[in-house]
Design a protein around this motif. Structure first.
Motif, PDB file in Angstrom:
ATOM      1  N   GLU A   1       0.789  -1.379   0.015  1.00 29.39           N
ATOM      2  CA  GLU A   1       0.031  -0.106   0.042  1.00 29.39           C
ATOM      3  C   GLU A   1       0.806   1.419  -0.168  1.00 29.39           C
ATOM      4  O   GLU A   1       0.600   2.273  -0.770  1.00 29.39           O
ATOM      5  N   THR A   2       1.808   1.285   0.597  1.00 33.33           N
ATOM      6  CA  THR A   2       2.542   2.448   0.986  1.00 33.33           C
ATOM      7  C   THR A   2       3.335   2.853  -0.510  1.00 33.33           C
ATOM      8  O   THR A   2       3.392   3.780  -0.918  1.00 33.33           O
ATOM      9  N   ILE A   3       3.972   1.749  -0.943  1.00 32.78           N
ATOM     10  CA  ILE A   3       4.831   2.172  -2.269  1.00 32.78           C
ATOM     11  C   ILE A   3       3.711   2.476  -3.320  1.00 32.78           C
ATOM     12  O   ILE A   3       3.918   3.462  -4.171  1.00 32.78           O
ATOM     13  N   LEU A   4       2.604   1.846  -3.300  1.00 35.05           N
ATOM     14  CA  LEU A   4       1.684   2.324  -4.574  1.00 35.05           C
ATOM     15  C   LEU A   4       1.206   3.750  -4.281  1.00 35.05           C
ATOM     16  O   LEU A   4       0.841   4.367  -5.316  1.00 35.05           O
ATOM     17  N   LEU A   5       0.726   3.894  -3.019  1.00 38.13           N
ATOM     18  CA  LEU A   5       0.270   5.014  -2.488  1.00 38.13           C
ATOM     19  C   LEU A   5       1.245   6.356  -3.021  1.00 38.13           C
ATOM     20  O   LEU A   5       0.849   7.474  -3.193  1.00 38.13           O
ATOM     21  N   ALA A   6       2.627   6.019  -2.762  1.00 43.54           N
ATOM     22  CA  ALA A   6       3.526   6.955  -2.854  1.00 43.54           C
ATOM     23  C   ALA A   6       3.682   7.370  -4.339  1.00 43.54           C
ATOM     24  O   ALA A   6       3.844   8.375  -4.786  1.00 43.54           O
ATOM     25  N   ILE A   7       3.711   6.280  -5.080  1.00 40.93           N
ATOM     26  CA  ILE A   7       3.879   6.465  -6.698  1.00 40.93           C
ATOM     27  C   ILE A   7       2.484   7.342  -7.096  1.00 40.93           C
ATOM     28  O   ILE A   7       2.685   8.060  -7.836  1.00 40.93           O
ATOM     29  N   GLY A   8       1.241   6.775  -6.666  1.00 45.12           N
ATOM     30  CA  GLY A   8       0.164   7.561  -7.271  1.00 45.12           C
ATOM     31  C   GLY A   8       0.285   8.951  -6.688  1.00 45.12           C
ATOM     32  O   GLY A   8      -0.187   9.898  -7.449  1.00 45.12           O
ATOM     33  N   ALA A   9       0.663   9.416  -5.436  1.00 43.27           N
ATOM     34  CA  ALA A   9       0.802  10.775  -5.174  1.00 43.27           C
ATOM     35  C   ALA A   9       1.931  11.696  -5.930  1.00 43.27           C
ATOM     36  O   ALA A   9       1.611  12.669  -6.277  1.00 43.27           O
ATOM     37  N   PHE A  10       2.979  10.897  -6.317  1.00 45.48           N
ATOM     38  CA  PHE A  10       3.731  11.480  -7.258  1.00 45.48           C
ATOM     39  C   PHE A  10       3.258  11.998  -8.353  1.00 45.48           C
ATOM     40  O   PHE A  10       3.418  13.068  -8.875  1.00 45.48           O
ATOM     41  N   PHE A  11       2.551  10.916  -9.176  1.00 43.89           N
ATOM     42  CA  PHE A  11       1.826  11.436 -10.451  1.00 43.89           C
ATOM     43  C   PHE A  11       0.677  12.367 -10.139  1.00 43.89           C
ATOM     44  O   PHE A  11       0.457  13.246 -11.095  1.00 43.89           O
ATOM     45  N   SER A  12       0.150  12.306  -8.897  1.00 49.76           N
ATOM     46  CA  SER A  12      -0.964  13.453  -8.888  1.00 49.76           C
ATOM     47  C   SER A  12      -0.397  14.591  -8.793  1.00 49.76           C
ATOM     48  O   SER A  12      -0.812  15.683  -9.129  1.00 49.76           O
ATOM     49  N   LEU A  13       1.053  14.827  -8.175  1.00 54.92           N
ATOM     50  CA  LEU A  13       1.557  16.151  -8.284  1.00 54.92           C
ATOM     51  C   LEU A  13       2.265  16.344  -9.676  1.00 54.92           C
ATOM     52  O   LEU A  13       1.955  17.852  -9.920  1.00 54.92           O
ATOM     53  N   LEU A  14       2.593  15.672 -10.450  1.00 55.50           N
ATOM     54  CA  LEU A  14       3.000  15.883 -11.817  1.00 55.50           C
ATOM     55  C   LEU A  14       1.701  16.210 -12.487  1.00 55.50           C
ATOM     56  O   LEU A  14       1.851  17.532 -13.217  1.00 55.50           O
ATOM     57  N   GLY A  15       0.436  15.583 -12.354  1.00 52.91           N
ATOM     58  CA  GLY A  15      -0.530  15.955 -13.068  1.00 52.91           C
ATOM     59  C   GLY A  15      -1.221  17.222 -12.561  1.00 52.91           C
ATOM     60  O   GLY A  15      -1.480  18.101 -13.494  1.00 52.91           O
ATOM     61  N   ALA A  16      -1.180  17.492 -11.240  1.00 49.95           N
ATOM     62  CA  ALA A  16      -1.784  18.701 -10.927  1.00 49.95           C
ATOM     63  C   ALA A  16      -0.902  20.039 -11.132  1.00 49.95           C
ATOM     64  O   ALA A  16      -1.620  21.170 -11.614  1.00 49.95           O
ATOM     65  N   ARG A  17       0.525  19.825 -11.234  1.00 55.15           N
ATOM     66  CA  ARG A  17       1.209  21.118 -11.688  1.00 55.15           C
ATOM     67  C   ARG A  17       1.166  21.255 -13.045  1.00 55.15           C
ATOM     68  O   ARG A  17       0.982  22.678 -13.376  1.00 55.15           O
ATOM     69  N   SER A  18       1.118  20.345 -13.896  1.00 57.09           N
ATOM     70  CA  SER A  18       0.653  20.812 -15.511  1.00 57.09           C
ATOM     71  C   SER A  18      -0.585  21.165 -15.559  1.00 57.09           C
ATOM     72  O   SER A  18      -0.713  22.217 -16.240  1.00 57.09           O
ATOM     73  N   PHE A  19      -1.446  20.804 -14.801  1.00 64.38           N
ATOM     74  CA  PHE A  19      -3.003  21.096 -14.919  1.00 64.38           C
ATOM     75  C   PHE A  19      -3.158  22.797 -14.566  1.00 64.38           C
ATOM     76  O   PHE A  19      -3.804  23.648 -15.308  1.00 64.38           O
ATOM     77  N   TYR A  20      -2.416  22.967 -13.461  1.00 63.45           N
ATOM     78  CA  TYR A  20      -2.804  24.232 -12.849  1.00 63.45           C
ATOM     79  C   TYR A  20      -2.072  25.377 -13.686  1.00 63.45           C
ATOM     80  O   TYR A  20      -2.528  26.493 -13.923  1.00 63.45           O
ATOM     81  N   GLU A  21      -0.796  25.138 -14.192  1.00 68.08           N
ATOM     82  CA  GLU A  21       0.030  26.051 -14.882  1.00 68.08           C
ATOM     83  C   GLU A  21      -0.902  26.053 -16.326  1.00 68.08           C
ATOM     84  O   GLU A  21      -0.838  27.066 -16.882  1.00 68.08           O
ATOM     85  N   ARG A  22      -1.451  25.098 -16.922  1.00 74.89           N
ATOM     86  CA  ARG A  22      -1.992  25.036 -18.184  1.00 74.89           C
ATOM     87  C   ARG A  22      -3.176  25.895 -18.122  1.00 74.89           C
ATOM     88  O   ARG A  22      -3.752  26.698 -19.076  1.00 74.89           O
ATOM     89  N   GLN A  23      -4.039  25.778 -17.071  1.00 72.71           N
ATOM     90  CA  GLN A  23      -5.483  26.180 -17.180  1.00 72.71           C
ATOM     91  C   GLN A  23      -5.589  27.472 -16.162  1.00 72.71           C
ATOM     92  O   GLN A  23      -6.473  28.269 -16.574  1.00 72.71           O
ATOM     93  N   PHE A  24      -4.734  27.768 -15.285  1.00 72.39           N
ATOM     94  CA  PHE A  24      -4.650  28.946 -14.627  1.00 72.39           C
ATOM     95  C   PHE A  24      -3.375  29.825 -14.489  1.00 72.39           C
ATOM     96  O   PHE A  24      -3.184  30.870 -13.868  1.00 72.39           O
ATOM     97  N   GLY A  25      -2.209  29.370 -15.262  1.00 67.90           N
ATOM     98  CA  GLY A  25      -0.961  30.168 -14.975  1.00 67.90           C
ATOM     99  C   GLY A  25      -0.243  29.743 -14.149  1.00 67.90           C
ATOM    100  O   GLY A  25       0.959  30.290 -13.960  1.00 67.90           O
TER     101      GLY A  25
END
Length: 257
Positions: free
Chosen positions: A202-226
């Motif tokens: 669970e720990t490893i999978l959740l860490a990987i999931g949170a990391f991809f959430s970070l990448l996705g959120a950063r890209s989304f926020y910069e693209r949609q909101f600057g």
């Protein structure tokens, strides 16, 4: 003393814990506050884990327990992250330009898209909690989820581009450096190592999931909101936690003990 003041400031900002202590806003205090965001996640998660452990010793139904823990998660944060999710939803679904979206997020009025989005967010989180409890989830998982959401929120604050030079995100960002990111990564590594001793998969999978959430959120926020704002950091916490509970719900379909 600065570490303690930073923790108190982080708790005052991110939770409703009654500290009864006024912490002055200073550069070093703000810096240590950001460093303590992962610790706040552990404390918030520990309260949820204790409540969960106590209730599973009783005949209380998983339905009631799921709703209670959902309420507790929102209550402990003072609704701060949920408010951020709603503000970002209103702005995004307005389909306006970036500048107008930032203005919409500052509007104190709640729009229809905010209401609909928070209903769906909390509904899915409730369903995932309910289903995961039927799988006899370990109490420590309730600590792991908020620990990862707050840890990666800190990294998003440090590495994300600011959408505007004012606001809460800018106020914290003014006092932090990349060295603080290394400190948080060390805390994150210690947390992953420690939790992996108890629940490695669970720990490893959740860490990987949170990391991809970070990448996705950063890209989304910069693209949609600057860039990012304080509301977006709160939305990130809410969205990431639902995403992590979704991963936990999926886990039995792909991993067998």
């Amino acid at each position: 003393m600065m570490i303690w003041h930073g923790l108190c400031l982080a708790l005052q900002f991110l939770t409703v814990f009654p500290l009864g202590k006024e912490v002055p806003w200073e550069a070093k205090t703000a810096r240590w506050s950001v460093r303590m965001f992962p610790v706040v996640g552990v404390l918030v998660g520990s309260v949820q884990a204790i409540i969960y452990w106590l209730f599973v010793q009783t005949p209380v139904s998983p339905l009631f327990l799921s709703l209670s823990l959902l309420f507790l998660a929102i209550f402990l944060s003072g609704g701060l992250h949920a408010d951020g999710w709603m503000d970002v939803s209103d702005a995004f679904f307005s389909y306006r330009d970036k500048e107008r979206r930032l203005d919409i997020m500052k509007d104190s009025r709640v729009g229809a898209f905010a209401v609909l989005s928070i209903i769906f967010l909390l509904s899915f989180r409730f369903v995932f909690l309910y289903e995961v409890m039927h799988q006899h989830v370990a109490p420590v998982v309730f600590i792991v989820v908020p620990f990862f959401s707050r840890s990666f929120m800190s990294l998003l604050l440090l590495y994300g581009k600011l959408a505007k030079p004012t606001g809460m995100a800018a106020a914290f960002r003014e006092h932090v450096t990349k060295g603080d990111a290394r400190f948080i990564i060390v805390l994150l590594s210690i947390g992953i190592a420690g939790f992996s001793v108890v629940r490695p998969v669970e720990t490893i999978l959740l860490a990987i999931g949170a990391f991809f959430s970070l990448l996705g959120a950063r890209s989304f926020y910069e693209r949609q909101f600057g860039g990012i704002t304080g509301d977006m950091l709160g939305a990130f916490v809410e969205g990431t936690e639902v995403w992590l509970w979704f991963i936990l719900w999926l886990l039995p379909f792909f991993v067998t003990a």
